[in-house]
Design an enzyme around this catalytic site. Sequence first.
Site, PDB file in Angstrom:
ATOM      1  N   GLU A   1       0.748  -1.294   0.125  1.00  0.00           N
ATOM      2  CA  GLU A   1      -0.029   0.013  -0.080  1.00  0.00           C
ATOM      3  C   GLU A   1       1.065   1.436  -0.029  1.00  0.00           C
ATOM      4  OE1 GLU A   1      -3.757   1.728  -0.176  1.00  0.00           O
ATOM      5  OE2 GLU A   1      -3.197  -0.376  -0.019  1.00  0.00           O
TER       6      GLU A   1
ATOM      7  N   HIS B   1      -3.386  -2.484  -8.065  1.00  0.00           N
ATOM      8  CA  HIS B   1      -4.668  -2.915  -7.273  1.00  0.00           C
ATOM      9  C   HIS B   1      -5.865  -2.643  -8.505  1.00  0.00           C
ATOM     10  CE1 HIS B   1      -7.095  -3.049  -3.272  1.00  0.00           C
ATOM     11  NE2 HIS B   1      -7.035  -4.073  -3.923  1.00  0.00           N
TER      12      HIS B   1
ATOM     13  N   ASP C   1      -6.702   2.446  -7.102  1.00  0.00           N
ATOM     14  CA  ASP C   1      -5.602   2.761  -6.644  1.00  0.00           C
ATOM     15  C   ASP C   1      -4.403   1.833  -7.383  1.00  0.00           C
ATOM     16  OD1 ASP C   1      -6.857   0.622  -4.777  1.00  0.00           O
ATOM     17  OD2 ASP C   1      -5.115   0.720  -4.061  1.00  0.00           O
TER      18      ASP C   1
END
Length: 102
Positions: free
Chosen positions: A30, A66, A76
């Site tokens: 992330e 993603h 994202d």
Amino acid sequence: PRAMRSSSAAWGVSRWRGRDNCNDHSIGIELEGLEGRTFESVQYRRLAHLLRQIGRVLPLREVVGHEHVAPGRKRDPGPGFDAARLRRRLRGSGLVLAWPAP
């Protein structure tokens, strides 16, 4: 940085190159930021470093967003992510940035 135990997974519907359930054979990283906004130079440097380190111990073959494994559901990192910039940082590592064109 915070990491999940390898016995844990964040589940969701995903598909890449004809394979379902990407969580069974992928690692999620992330990046802090907002979809569509640009990312900082340090984020590209650290991401490339992390990917190289992972690639030394695991059979990492491709790097995608993603948005590519869960299209329509996830957006994202989005258009603010400079895939060419990361590709340049990964040059010579043997890792493939399989980033589809928008």
